[in-house]
Design a protein around this motif. Structure first.
Motif, mmCIF file in Angstrom:
data_model
loop_
_atom_site.group_PDB
_atom_site.id
_atom_site.type_symbol
_atom_site.label_atom_id
_atom_site.label_comp_id
_atom_site.label_asym_id
_atom_site.label_seq_id
_atom_site.Cartn_x
_atom_site.Cartn_y
_atom_site.Cartn_z
ATOM 1 N N GLY A 189 69.477 -42.744 -12.490
ATOM 2 C CA GLY A 189 69.186 -41.355 -12.815
ATOM 3 C C GLY A 189 68.190 -40.731 -11.865
ATOM 4 N N GLY A 190 67.163 -41.484 -11.494
ATOM 5 C CA GLY A 190 66.168 -40.953 -10.564
ATOM 6 C C GLY A 190 66.755 -40.684 -9.204
ATOM 7 N N GLN A 191 67.647 -41.583 -8.752
ATOM 8 C CA GLN A 191 68.292 -41.381 -7.454
ATOM 9 C C GLN A 191 69.187 -40.154 -7.484
ATOM 10 O OE1 GLN A 191 69.994 -45.352 -7.162
ATOM 11 N NE2 GLN A 191 68.683 -45.809 -5.392
ATOM 12 N N MET A 192 69.933 -39.975 -8.597
ATOM 13 C CA MET A 192 70.805 -38.797 -8.699
ATOM 14 C C MET A 192 69.998 -37.514 -8.694
ATOM 15 S SD MET A 192 73.994 -39.777 -11.179
ATOM 16 C CE MET A 192 73.080 -40.504 -12.525
ATOM 17 N N GLN A 193 68.812 -37.528 -9.324
ATOM 18 C CA GLN A 193 67.976 -36.326 -9.331
ATOM 19 C C GLN A 193 67.428 -36.050 -7.943
ATOM 20 O OE1 GLN A 193 67.862 -33.540 -10.643
ATOM 21 N NE2 GLN A 193 66.914 -34.006 -12.634
ATOM 22 N N ARG A 194 67.165 -37.113 -7.181
ATOM 23 C CA ARG A 194 66.724 -36.930 -5.798
ATOM 24 C C ARG A 194 67.841 -36.302 -4.966
ATOM 25 N NH1 ARG A 194 62.273 -40.213 -4.033
ATOM 26 N NH2 ARG A 194 61.360 -41.397 -5.751
ATOM 27 N N VAL A 195 69.088 -36.746 -5.228
ATOM 28 C CA VAL A 195 70.222 -36.136 -4.527
ATOM 29 C C VAL A 195 70.311 -34.658 -4.858
ATOM 30 C CG1 VAL A 195 72.737 -36.133 -4.268
ATOM 31 C CG2 VAL A 195 71.526 -38.297 -4.461
ATOM 32 N N ALA A 196 70.114 -34.330 -6.140
ATOM 33 C CA ALA A 196 70.166 -32.924 -6.563
ATOM 34 C C ALA A 196 69.077 -32.113 -5.860
ATOM 35 C CB ALA A 196 70.009 -32.832 -8.076
ATOM 36 N N ILE A 197 67.883 -32.708 -5.691
ATOM 37 C CA ILE A 197 66.796 -32.015 -4.999
ATOM 38 C C ILE A 197 67.139 -31.836 -3.523
ATOM 39 C CG2 ILE A 197 64.374 -32.230 -4.286
ATOM 40 C CD1 ILE A 197 63.857 -33.675 -6.950
ATOM 41 N N ALA A 198 67.743 -32.887 -2.917
ATOM 42 C CA ALA A 198 68.150 -32.785 -1.510
ATOM 43 C C ALA A 198 69.188 -31.689 -1.336
ATOM 44 C CB ALA A 198 68.696 -34.127 -1.035
ATOM 45 N N ARG A 199 70.124 -31.608 -2.276
ATOM 46 C CA ARG A 199 71.135 -30.542 -2.213
ATOM 47 C C ARG A 199 70.486 -29.175 -2.331
ATOM 48 N NH1 ARG A 199 75.303 -30.580 -6.979
ATOM 49 N NH2 ARG A 199 73.404 -29.882 -8.044
ATOM 50 N N ALA A 200 69.440 -29.060 -3.184
ATOM 51 C CA ALA A 200 68.753 -27.788 -3.360
ATOM 52 C C ALA A 200 67.970 -27.398 -2.114
ATOM 53 C CB ALA A 200 67.823 -27.859 -4.566
ATOM 54 N N LEU A 201 67.515 -28.395 -1.346
ATOM 55 C CA LEU A 201 66.683 -28.118 -0.187
ATOM 56 C C LEU A 201 67.461 -27.961 1.114
ATOM 57 C CD1 LEU A 201 63.786 -30.670 -0.854
ATOM 58 C CD2 LEU A 201 63.715 -28.193 -1.182
ATOM 59 N N VAL A 202 68.707 -28.477 1.164
ATOM 60 C CA VAL A 202 69.424 -28.573 2.430
ATOM 61 C C VAL A 202 69.651 -27.227 3.092
ATOM 62 C CG1 VAL A 202 71.775 -28.417 1.458
ATOM 63 C CG2 VAL A 202 71.370 -29.762 3.533
ATOM 64 N N ASN A 203 69.758 -26.171 2.298
ATOM 65 C CA ASN A 203 70.016 -24.847 2.873
ATOM 66 C C ASN A 203 68.709 -24.093 3.121
ATOM 67 O OD1 ASN A 203 72.192 -23.504 3.908
ATOM 68 N ND2 ASN A 203 72.744 -22.449 2.025
ATOM 69 N N GLU A 204 67.582 -24.827 2.986
ATOM 70 C CA GLU A 204 66.243 -24.274 3.225
ATOM 71 C C GLU A 204 66.009 -22.985 2.444
ATOM 72 O OE1 GLU A 204 65.968 -23.822 7.447
ATOM 73 O OE2 GLU A 204 66.009 -25.985 7.821
ATOM 74 N N PRO A 205 66.095 -23.069 1.109
ATOM 75 C CA PRO A 205 65.898 -21.865 0.292
ATOM 76 C C PRO A 205 64.416 -21.511 0.170
ATOM 77 C CG PRO A 205 66.241 -23.755 -1.120
ATOM 78 C CD PRO A 205 66.373 -24.261 0.285
ATOM 79 N N ASP A 206 64.154 -20.279 -0.256
ATOM 80 C CA ASP A 206 62.776 -19.847 -0.477
ATOM 81 C C ASP A 206 62.277 -20.280 -1.851
ATOM 82 O OD1 ASP A 206 62.743 -18.511 1.990
ATOM 83 O OD2 ASP A 206 63.787 -16.799 1.094
ATOM 84 N N ILE A 207 63.198 -20.395 -2.782
ATOM 85 C CA ILE A 207 62.813 -20.667 -4.171
ATOM 86 C C ILE A 207 63.589 -21.881 -4.661
ATOM 87 C CG2 ILE A 207 62.726 -19.732 -6.514
ATOM 88 C CD1 ILE A 207 62.918 -16.920 -5.186
ATOM 89 N N LEU A 208 62.904 -22.788 -5.367
ATOM 90 C CA LEU A 208 63.530 -23.954 -5.976
ATOM 91 C C LEU A 208 63.386 -23.830 -7.478
ATOM 92 C CD1 LEU A 208 64.933 -26.582 -5.030
ATOM 93 C CD2 LEU A 208 62.754 -27.745 -5.391
ATOM 94 N N LEU A 209 64.475 -23.774 -8.183
ATOM 95 C CA LEU A 209 64.485 -23.630 -9.631
ATOM 96 C C LEU A 209 64.854 -24.979 -10.255
ATOM 97 C CD1 LEU A 209 66.363 -20.201 -9.965
ATOM 98 C CD2 LEU A 209 63.897 -20.611 -9.813
ATOM 99 N N ALA A 210 64.002 -25.495 -11.127
ATOM 100 C CA ALA A 210 64.223 -26.805 -11.754
ATOM 101 C C ALA A 210 64.276 -26.631 -13.264
ATOM 102 C CB ALA A 210 63.112 -27.776 -11.349
ATOM 103 N N ASP A 211 65.405 -26.969 -13.832
ATOM 104 C CA ASP A 211 65.606 -26.843 -15.284
ATOM 105 C C ASP A 211 65.520 -28.240 -15.912
ATOM 106 O OD1 ASP A 211 66.214 -26.114 -17.840
ATOM 107 O OD2 ASP A 211 68.295 -25.550 -17.426
ATOM 108 N N GLU A 212 64.354 -28.518 -16.526
ATOM 109 C CA GLU A 212 64.127 -29.827 -17.154
ATOM 110 C C GLU A 212 64.470 -30.964 -16.193
ATOM 111 O OE1 GLU A 212 62.797 -30.383 -19.998
ATOM 112 O OE2 GLU A 212 62.996 -28.555 -21.157
#
Length: 975
Positions: free
Chosen positions: A144-167
């Motif tokens: 589960g922790g690794q999958m959440q890291r993948v989700a964070i990497a996906r959120a960061l890959v496009n270099e967004p200004d805002i990161l939204l984390a829902d629980e």
């Protein structure tokens, strides 16, 4: 950077309205870690979805970098999510069928980033979260922790200004939650992170700012942008100018997500490749209709027999018949009638002769012609229209079907039947003529053989017959027995097949005509189905009747022991079914009592072709394999004629012929005398007293019986055995007959044999070095046939309208060839019927309806399957929307998927159809000699694939539209 001004969100539920957010106003810094706390249902996730552009606010305004979003269109929100927002969800929301690397690349794919850059940035993002060595794993292979890291990497890959984390830690254990929070805290140094959580301890420990919500309102903000004001004071907005709007529009267009159709195809291909089995099954389901159409196209003669039973039955028994040597019966009758009318031009004061016989012979010679069936068969095979007009095109050959039965007493010939000849009813010449009429047996009722070829149309046979025992034949060595509607078999058939003893009928006609008392078995015999299904026969190719002796081939049919071996080595034929005509059938297509398949004849032709004697005759076309002598040619005939031009030679030849005729006559008299025939004249050199004494020794009381026995015995007796004194090759009847002869008769027989032998030797010597036969006669005697050159052609139209069209086809052929190649045919139906008042021709409509239904069913099926795919991938749709995919992109993804499925379905359908043509061609080649090769034209294959793609695309439009309209918020909640 990000500012919420009096944001309200209302949901209409039935007749009531629920307010999720009630005037929320918050300003965010460019980089901070904000945690939003509050009980369930307070509006935390709704606020997060509005900030992320997944949901729309009812009123208020959301400012992004000082720009209002009130006028944002769907494409603007898509671009905002793709370039400015990164989502991290509690349930990770990774696409399970994609690898870790593919999941991270997904947002870049939507942005239209090149493949190489996409991979580089995705690997960098994964290394940033500590997963650089897990690139090719699937999500279900990770913790589960690794999958959440993948989700964070996906959120960061496009270099967004805002990161939204829902629980983000809701589904993780404490240790892993700390790791994720530490990672988010490090990211917040450069980005704005807004996290929704129920865990106040984590929020207080890692967040730089905590906002509390209750009942849709902000009740506390630990570090507002303006510390003195929780909610900033509204300031009047400046109305943007046209230039501002134009610049903003240009900027939005630049940032607009752009997924090309090729990118959609690639994404869909990757998705489908992860579900190969399902894709193949779906494609196969979609290819069923294409396969049906392709097979209809490949077998263009697939005629649906939707016609009146009487028409199909009648035409199955009365085909258009084209024989190699034919005469137009109608023309003969018309010519003779015209000649008779013309000749009746005289006074009626006397009686005049009528030249009927001469006219008949002359007319027959004039109207009889030889058809070039080889050329016409090729024309028929190449005529695609003919296939739709016929239920069968049957080719028959001159190859004799020699059928025997075996018993303890020896072998008996079943086909061609010799029963009538053995009875003394007709001569062998008449029997041969009757056998030649066997092809019309069903039409004229004259055939003597009980074996006949079945029509190669199982559907038509099923309509005309009931299988009362066993089954229809499936192989060349299987036949069926046909009984009448009362389950009875004619006793002629029983005698012919050996079920009743045919020897009891030998000479019965001659004895009856001589006034003898005769008796015929009139008892009704009963047979069980099993007894009839146990019947076995042997088929022997004609070349097997010959054995090579002293360099020439000798006919061994008179050698009983040889024939036993030949029959024993023959091909076994089994009766596998018993048929009875259907009560509603007005006619039947099987004319004999035994029906065999066409491939039995093709098998026999092949066996004849492979025989040694045939190979030798083909290899030596100038030599008679039966005598070793050369065949006469035009040159040898001329030489022979020129050598006898003198008067003296001619006179000597005439005298020689007269002597031979006298010798022959005297030999015949002696032969009759040996046989005990008292009606014969006294041979030359024998006195009347010697003749009377010889007749008395033979026994005058049984002269008739002895004559019958003698003629029958001598008919097949090996005369060389008599001369050599070897009686072992003689039958019991022949031995009995020899024993009954007196010494004088034996001497007379030997004298006759010697004279005959001398005569034969003299004839052979005088014949020079040439055979009296020719190559064609020898090949015909051996039963040799060429598949491409049939002896006759029977064309069975599907109905009367088709018959007229077939006649038009024949007429077109006659118009296109020279006079020597024109075809004469016999139209039995036309001779019996002048017109048909009702024609049912619904074949085309049935085919069109069938194809239309199959296409409609295929389209509906593809639509349903695509819709099911949409339902199953609803969460994936939400994920795609959350990372910036537009409605059009979602629709394009599913359209691309249907295009791929359609292409695979079409290609699979064509491939399967091509593969099916292999066994179809094998079956056609096995069942019939008609060289029909089922094949799909390349142009038709391309069109069918295009039709498949178009149909699946059309069928997928509705499901793809449904997918595009799905609410991303609701889609993300789907499990």
């Amino acid at each position: 950077m990000l500012s919420l001004k009096d944001i309200k969100k209302d949901y209409v539920v039935g007749d009531s309205t629920v307010s999720a957010l009630k005037g929320v106003s918050i300003d965010f810094r460019e980089n901070e870690f904000v945690s939003i706390l509050g009980p369930s249902g307070c509006g935390k996730t709704t606020l997060l979805n509005i900030i992320g552009g997944l949901d729309r606010y009812t009123s208020g305004d959301l400012n992004i970098n000082g720009k209002s979003t009130k006028d944002f269109k769907d494409c603007d929100w898509d671009s905002y999510r793709n370039h400015s927002i990164g989502f991290v969800f509690q349930s990770y929301n990774l696409i399970p069928h994609q690898t870790v690397l593919s999941n991270v690349e997904l947002a870049l794919t939507l942005s239209g980033v090149s493949k190489s850059e996409r991979r580089e940035r995705a690997v960098k993002a994964l290394e940033q979260v500590g997963l650089g060595d897990q690139l090719h794993k699937k999500p279900n292979q990770m913790s589960g922790g690794q999958m959440q890291r993948v989700a964070i990497a996906r959120a960061l890959v496009n270099e967004p200004d805002i990161l939204l984390a829902d629980e983000p830690t809701g589904a993780l254990d404490t240790e892993t939650s700390v790791q994720i929070m530490e990672l988010l805290k490090s990211i917040s140094k450069d980005k704005l992170i807004i996290m929704v959580t129920h865990n106040p301890e984590l929020a207080m420990k890692y967040s730089s700012r905590i906002i509390k919500l209750l009942d849709g309102k902000v009740i506390d903000d630990s570090d507002p942008l303006d510390k003195n004001v929780v909610e900033p004071i509204k300031k009047p907005e400046k109305e943007p100018t046209k230039a501002d709007k134009k610049a903003a529009k240009k900027e939005r267009k630049k940032l607009k997500t752009s997924m090309s159709f090729l990118t959609a195809l690639s994404l869909s291909r990757n998705n489908l490749m992860t579900k190969k089995a399902r894709t193949l099954l779906t494609s196969f389901a979609g290819s069923i209709g294409i396969i049906g159409i392709a097979l209809i196209l490949s077998i263009s003669n697939g005629v649906q027999l939707y016609i009146d039973q009487v028409q199909s039955d009648t035409l199955s028994s009365y085909p258009l018949q084209i024989t190699k040597t034919t005469a137009s019966i109608g023309e003969i009758m018309n010519t003779m009638a015209k000649n008779h009318e013309d000749s009746a031009n005289h006074d009626k004061d006397k009686v005049y002769s009528q030249n009927a016989m001469g006219e008949m012979i002359n007319t027959l010679m004039e109207e009889t012609k030889v058809n070039n069936l080889e050329k016409f068969k090729k024309y028929l095979d190449d005529n695609s229209d003919l296939k739709d007009l016929t239920s069968d095109v049957q080719y028959t050959y001159a190859t004799t079907l020699n059928v025997f039965t075996e018993s303890d007493s020896g072998v008996m010939q079943v086909n061609p039947s010799t029963l009538l000849e053995d009875m003394g009813y007709m001569s062998s010449t008449q029997m041969e003529a009757m056998s030649m009429s066997g092809s019309m047996g069903g039409m004229m009722g004259m055939g003597t053989d009980v074996w006949s070829e079945m029509i190669d149309n199982e559907e038509l046979i099923d309509k005309q017959y009931d299988v009362i025992a066993g089954r229809l034949p499936e192989k060349y060595n299987e036949v069926v027995l046909v009984v009448d509607k009362n389950n009875e078999i004619n006793d002629y058939v029983l005698y012919s097949l050996g079920l009743l003893d045919p020897s009891s009928l030998n000479g019965i006609v001659r004895r009856a005509m001589a006034g003898e008392d005769i008796s015929v078995d009139s008892e009704q015999h009963v047979y069980t189905y099993d007894e009839l299904l146990d019947l076995k026969f042997k088929v022997v190719p004609t070349p097997d009747f010959y054995k090579k002796k002293d360099g020439v081939w000798e006919d061994m049919t008179g050698d009983e022991s040889y024939m036993k071996k030949a029959v024993a080595n023959g091909t076994e034929i089994s009766v596998v079914g018993i048929l009875r005509p259907d009560e509603d059938a007005s006619s039947a297509s099987i004319s004999g009592a035994i029906g065999y398949r066409h491939d039995l004849m093709t098998y026999l032709i092949d066996e004849v072709d492979k025989s040694e004697i045939v190979k030798e005759q083909i290899a030596n076309p100038d030599i008679d394999v039966f005598t070793g002598l050369k065949f006469k040619t035009d040159e040898t005939v001329a030489d022979t004629d020129s050598s006898s031009e003198t008067v003296s030679d001619s006179t000597a030849d005439t005298e020689s012929k007269a002597d031979k005729t006298a010798d022959s006559s005297d030999t015949d008299k002696k032969a009759g005398l040996v046989a005990g025939d008292s009606s014969m004249e006294i041979p030359e050199g024998m006195t009347e007293e010697q003749y009377k004494a010889l007749m008395e020794q033979s026994g005058a009381s049984n002269t008739g019986e002895l004559a019958d026995m003698g003629m029958n015995a001598m008919g097949s007796m090996d005369m060389s055995a008599i001369q050599g004194g070897d009686m072992s090759s003689l039958t019991e009847t022949q031995k009995k007959y020899i024993a009954s002869l007196s010494d004088e008769q034996m001497e007379l027989m030997k004298q006759m044999l010697k004279e005959q032998s001398d005569t034969n030797a003299d004839q052979l010597a005088n014949s020079g070095k040439y055979s009296t036969s020719n190559y064609d006669n020898n090949m015909k005697t051996l039963g040799y046939s060429v598949v491409e050159d049939p002896d006759s052609i029977n064309i069975y139209p599907v109905d009367f309208a088709s018959k007229e069209k077939i006649i038009d086809i024949i007429d077109d052929y006659n118009d296109s060839v020279g006079e020597e190649d024109k075809i004469e045919y016999t139209d039995y139906v036309g001779l019996m019927m002048s017109s048909i008042t009702s024609i049912i021709n619904a074949i085309s409509y049935v085919l069109i309806a069938f194809v239309a239904i199959s296409l409609v069913v295929s389209s509906i099926m593809i639509g349903i399957i695509t819709y099911i795919s949409v339902l199953e991938r609803t969460k994936e749709i939400g994920i795609l929307r959350s990372i910036g995919a537009s409605k059009r992109d979602i629709s394009r993804v599913f359209n691309a998927e249907t295009v791929i499925v359609g292409f695979v379905a079409g290609a699979l359908g064509i491939i399967i159809s091509y593969l099916l043509t292999i066994p179809i061609n094998m079956i056609i080649a096995h069942l019939t000699d008609v060289p029909i090769r089922a094949s799909i034209p390349v142009s038709a294959a391309v069109v069918l694939i295009a039709i498949s793609v178009c149909l699946t695309l059309i069928a997928g439009l509705f499901p793809s539209r449904v997918a595009a309209k799905k609410d991303p918020v609701i889609a993300l909640r789907t499990e």
